[in-house]
Design a protein around this motif. Structure first.
Motif, PDB file in Angstrom:
ATOM      1  N   LEU A 391       4.478   0.196  -5.749  1.00 57.08           N
ATOM      2  CA  LEU A 391       5.842  -0.103  -5.289  1.00 57.08           C
ATOM      3  C   LEU A 391       6.619   1.180  -5.047  1.00 57.08           C
ATOM      4  O   LEU A 391       7.461   1.242  -4.127  1.00 57.08           O
ATOM      5  CB  LEU A 391       6.562  -0.978  -6.311  1.00 57.08           C
ATOM      6  CG  LEU A 391       7.908  -1.557  -5.863  1.00 57.08           C
ATOM      7  CD1 LEU A 391       7.755  -2.352  -4.566  1.00 57.08           C
ATOM      8  CD2 LEU A 391       8.518  -2.438  -6.946  1.00 57.08           C
ATOM      9  N   GLY A 392       6.338   2.218  -5.833  1.00 59.85           N
ATOM     10  CA  GLY A 392       6.997   3.498  -5.607  1.00 59.85           C
ATOM     11  C   GLY A 392       6.711   4.031  -4.219  1.00 59.85           C
ATOM     12  O   GLY A 392       7.589   4.599  -3.559  1.00 59.85           O
ATOM     13  N   ARG A 393       5.495   3.857  -3.752  1.00 62.94           N
ATOM     14  CA  ARG A 393       5.152   4.298  -2.402  1.00 62.94           C
ATOM     15  C   ARG A 393       5.834   3.432  -1.354  1.00 62.94           C
ATOM     16  O   ARG A 393       6.286   3.939  -0.321  1.00 62.94           O
ATOM     17  CB  ARG A 393       3.637   4.271  -2.224  1.00 62.94           C
ATOM     18  CG  ARG A 393       2.914   5.300  -3.078  1.00 62.94           C
ATOM     19  CD  ARG A 393       1.420   5.297  -2.830  1.00 62.94           C
ATOM     20  NE  ARG A 393       0.760   6.305  -3.656  1.00 62.94           N
ATOM     21  CZ  ARG A 393      -0.546   6.552  -3.614  1.00 62.94           C
ATOM     22  NH1 ARG A 393      -1.323   5.882  -2.780  1.00 62.94           N
ATOM     23  NH2 ARG A 393      -1.059   7.482  -4.392  1.00 62.94           N
ATOM     24  N   LEU A 394       5.907   2.134  -1.623  1.00 65.86           N
ATOM     25  CA  LEU A 394       6.576   1.243  -0.667  1.00 65.86           C
ATOM     26  C   LEU A 394       8.066   1.544  -0.591  1.00 65.86           C
ATOM     27  O   LEU A 394       8.688   1.405   0.471  1.00 65.86           O
ATOM     28  CB  LEU A 394       6.344  -0.216  -1.069  1.00 65.86           C
ATOM     29  CG  LEU A 394       4.891  -0.718  -0.975  1.00 65.86           C
ATOM     30  CD1 LEU A 394       4.801  -2.148  -1.483  1.00 65.86           C
ATOM     31  CD2 LEU A 394       4.383  -0.634   0.467  1.00 65.86           C
ATOM     32  N   LEU A 395       8.658   1.948  -1.730  1.00 67.51           N
ATOM     33  CA  LEU A 395      10.071   2.311  -1.743  1.00 67.51           C
ATOM     34  C   LEU A 395      10.303   3.732  -1.251  1.00 67.51           C
ATOM     35  O   LEU A 395      11.439   4.198  -1.201  1.00 67.51           O
ATOM     36  CB  LEU A 395      10.636   2.169  -3.170  1.00 67.51           C
ATOM     37  CG  LEU A 395      10.688   0.749  -3.739  1.00 67.51           C
ATOM     38  CD1 LEU A 395      11.144   0.773  -5.189  1.00 67.51           C
ATOM     39  CD2 LEU A 395      11.599  -0.138  -2.912  1.00 67.51           C
ATOM     40  N   ASP A 396       9.198   4.409  -0.919  1.00 65.37           N
ATOM     41  CA  ASP A 396       9.246   5.767  -0.362  1.00 65.37           C
ATOM     42  C   ASP A 396       9.986   6.726  -1.292  1.00 65.37           C
ATOM     43  O   ASP A 396      10.874   7.477  -0.880  1.00 65.37           O
ATOM     44  CB  ASP A 396       9.914   5.760   1.022  1.00 65.37           C
ATOM     45  CG  ASP A 396       9.644   7.060   1.796  1.00 65.37           C
ATOM     46  OD1 ASP A 396       8.625   7.706   1.499  1.00 65.37           O
ATOM     47  OD2 ASP A 396      10.462   7.412   2.665  1.00 65.37           O
ATOM     48  N   GLU A 397       9.596   6.687  -2.572  1.00 63.80           N
ATOM     49  CA  GLU A 397      10.217   7.580  -3.551  1.00 63.80           C
ATOM     50  C   GLU A 397       9.305   8.734  -3.931  1.00 63.80           C
ATOM     51  O   GLU A 397       9.491   9.379  -4.969  1.00 63.80           O
ATOM     52  CB  GLU A 397      10.628   6.791  -4.797  1.00 63.80           C
ATOM     53  CG  GLU A 397      11.711   5.775  -4.521  1.00 63.80           C
ATOM     54  CD  GLU A 397      12.367   5.258  -5.792  1.00 63.80           C
ATOM     55  OE1 GLU A 397      12.004   5.728  -6.873  1.00 63.80           O
ATOM     56  OE2 GLU A 397      13.245   4.397  -5.682  1.00 63.80           O
ATOM     57  N   GLY A 398       8.312   8.992  -3.109  1.00 62.88           N
ATOM     58  CA  GLY A 398       7.454  10.135  -3.366  1.00 62.88           C
ATOM     59  C   GLY A 398       6.292   9.795  -4.274  1.00 62.88           C
ATOM     60  O   GLY A 398       6.223   8.716  -4.861  1.00 62.88           O
ATOM     61  N   GLU A 399       5.371  10.748  -4.392  1.00 57.22           N
ATOM     62  CA  GLU A 399       4.151  10.514  -5.156  1.00 57.22           C
ATOM     63  C   GLU A 399       4.141  11.276  -6.474  1.00 57.22           C
ATOM     64  O   GLU A 399       3.146  11.281  -7.180  1.00 57.22           O
ATOM     65  CB  GLU A 399       2.935  10.926  -4.319  1.00 57.22           C
ATOM     66  CG  GLU A 399       2.777  10.110  -3.039  1.00 57.22           C
ATOM     67  CD  GLU A 399       1.607  10.579  -2.201  1.00 57.22           C
ATOM     68  OE1 GLU A 399       1.164  11.724  -2.385  1.00 57.22           O
ATOM     69  OE2 GLU A 399       1.140   9.795  -1.358  1.00 57.22           O
ATOM     70  N   ASN A 400       5.245  11.944  -6.800  1.00 64.74           N
ATOM     71  CA  ASN A 400       5.312  12.720  -8.031  1.00 64.74           C
ATOM     72  C   ASN A 400       6.506  12.260  -8.854  1.00 64.74           C
ATOM     73  O   ASN A 400       7.598  12.825  -8.766  1.00 64.74           O
ATOM     74  CB  ASN A 400       5.424  14.221  -7.726  1.00 64.74           C
ATOM     75  CG  ASN A 400       4.192  14.736  -7.009  1.00 64.74           C
ATOM     76  OD1 ASN A 400       3.081  14.615  -7.521  1.00 64.74           O
ATOM     77  ND2 ASN A 400       4.385  15.294  -5.826  1.00 64.74           N
TER      78      ASN A 400
END
Length: 534
Positions: A391-400
């Protein structure tokens, strides 16, 4: 006025190379409490050699046979294939994330649950690793006793005495070579065991037609088989502790995602070992019910010294991994509770003593029950981590994600609540049911689904992956490359890569490393106050 803005910041003490004192300590400590720098990463073949030590446990052979005796061979194999696909897909994602961040499961858990909420993560891995060290070590002891005779207590002591020193060195400097040498021996032994069994007792296909046993299970047999393998989801957490050593770069990460930690590894570990175990167990005549003990005794009786060598190689390879995980996570756990630090040798001796005492005591029935509950905790941790990353990737909040002690809250309400809801679901089902009933089949899947749903709902409700402390003065932004620049910590006077460093508002905003930030009460109070003033 925000804290620290009335006076100029003290300059960072920056260097462009590894601190020799840190490198010397890493030779035994492996950056357990720090981000793994790029200079400490392993070649893909070396890392694969270490991790594939997990593939050689007798556990996988016997588990396959036990599942087949319960639901039949065909359903057992279907369940194994599904488990290999699930494990492979999840760990392919986790391995990439661990390599990109350089974090252990302990450090990553801070992003999920906060600094205090994550304390249970290293406990889970350490306890499980200790159990399997006892379990697999006892297999070697039983094989040695069967061949040489003598009291079993003697062989317990021998196994622990030679196993502990194997993990005193750094992972990247010894275990890859050790396991790399033994892996071909294991493959040759597995092939020999299958051929020897077929030559002695026939290669007939009767083992393929094995039907369900007397124990009735809820749901389709293949689904029960799949959920049985879910009990080993602690491997998802272990992946983080090993995949952090992977080098960056598309080619390296693809190799680890597919071969080292992904579908290729789990196809061999679960399916190949499981089918071999079914054939051996259902072909060699036995006078007693199948167990890990009976399987080992059957192999040694059939193959003699060759069988003993096969058992020793298989169990010694995996026990290096068990002891390594136990020691590094015990170290991580103590670091969360106390400033006391023990050396790798000291922790190895502690872990060895615990394993030996458990071997001597008659507690395995209790431990097996406890592991059913432990499985719920690792399944729900996996669900939280998977939902968080995807979901973090879908929300475009980065990978770190943020994980540093002074930048995340003590408890993340979404992560802690999701983990708690799924765990309570699983514990409740296990407490009021039994392994053969409906709860035995559905406790782990439902725990996973409840946790994942709660994690996703919570993140969507707050419209972001995690809550972080909004503080100024981040060393990551003060250097040209936070992965290449090393910054000196004002507490230990050692230099670590800037990606893990923070400014200490309780000490004039001097730089502080992740290890000394996590248990520094003054730092924690000042960081929260600084964030509140923003």
């Amino acid at each position: 006025m925000p804290h620290g803005t009335e006076n100029p910041l003290p300059p960072l003490v920056v260097s462009g190379s590894d601190d020799p004192r840190v490198v010397a300590a890493a030779a035994t400590e492996d950056y357990t409490l720090h981000v793994t720098p790029l200079s400490w990463r392993m070649s893909r073949l070396s890392l694969a050699s270490v991790w594939w030590g997990l593939a050689s446990a007798m556990f996988w052979l016997i588990l396959g046979a036990l599942v087949a005796l319960t639901v039949g061979t065909v359903d057992a194999i279907i369940g194994m294939v599904l488990a290999a696909l699930a494990y492979g897909a999840i760990n392919a994602l986790f391995s990439r994330q661990a390599a990109r961040t350089g974090l252990t499961s302990n450090l990553f858990s801070r992003a999920l649950f906060g600094t205090h909420g994550s304390v249970i993560a290293p406990v889970l891995v350490a306890v499980t690793a200790i159990y399997f060290a006892c379990f697999e070590g006892s297999v070697i002891a039983i094989a040695l006793k069967a061949y040489f005779g003598g009291p079993i207590e003697l062989w317990y002591a021998v196994v622990v005495a030679y196993s502990v020193p194997l993990i005193f060195g750094a992972l990247r400097r010894f275990l890859d070579k050790f396991n790399g040498i033994l892996f071909p021996v294991y493959i040759a032994g597995l092939v020999a065991a299958v051929v020897w069994t077929g030559t002695a007792h026939g290669f007939g296909g009767g083992w393929l037609s094995q039907g369900p046993g007397a124990l009735a299970v809820s749901g389709p047999g293949w689904w029960w088989a799949f959920t049985t393998y879910m009990a080993d989801f602690v491997l998802m957490m272990a992946t983080w502790d090993f995949a952090r050593f992977g080098r960056l770069g598309g080619r390296e990460q693809r190799f680890h995602a597919v071969v080292t930690f992904g579908p290729v590894f789990y196809f061999f570990t679960i399916v190949v070992n499981g089918v071999a175990g079914i054939f051996i167990a259902l072909t060699i005549p036995a006078d007693e019910p199948l167990s890990e003990t009976s399987g080992v005794l059957g192999i040694v009786a059939l193959m003699g010294l060759t069988g003993l060598i096969f058992v020793w190689v298989s169990q010694t390879r995996i026990n290096t991994t068990n002891f390594y995980l136990a020691v590094t996570n015990l170290e991580s756990f103590l670091s969360r509770l106390s400033p006391l630090r023990l050396s790798r040798v000291a922790w190895g001796l502690v872990a060895g003593a615990i394993v030996f005492l458990i071997m001597l005591s008659d507690v395995f029935a209790f431990v097996l029950v406890a592991l059913r509950y432990q499985a719920v905790l690792t399944v729900t941790w996996t669900a939280c981590a998977l939902a968080f990353i995807v979901l973090g990737r879908l929300l475009d909040e980065g990978e770190n994600p943020e994980w540093r002690p002074g930048r995340v809250p003590r408890f993340d309400p979404v992560g802690v609540s999701a983990w708690a809801l799924g765990t309570l679901t699983g514990f409740g089902l296990l407490a009021f049911g039994d392994a053969a009933a409906w709860t035995g089949t559905w406790a782990l899947p439902l725990s996973f689904l409840v946790t994942a749903a709660a994690q996703i709902a919570g993140m969507l409700a707050r419209r972001r992956t995690q809550v972080v402390l909004d503080r100024p003065h981040d060393p990551r932004t003060e250097v040209p490359d936070p992965w290449a620049c090393h910054v000196r910590c004002h507490v230990c006077q050692l230099s670590y890569i800037a990606i893990e460093m923070d400014r200490d508002p309780s000490a004039g905003h001097d730089a502080i490393c992740a290890e000394h930030a996590q248990n520094n009460a003054a730092f924690a109070r000042a960081a929260r106050a600084e964030a509140a003033d923003r």
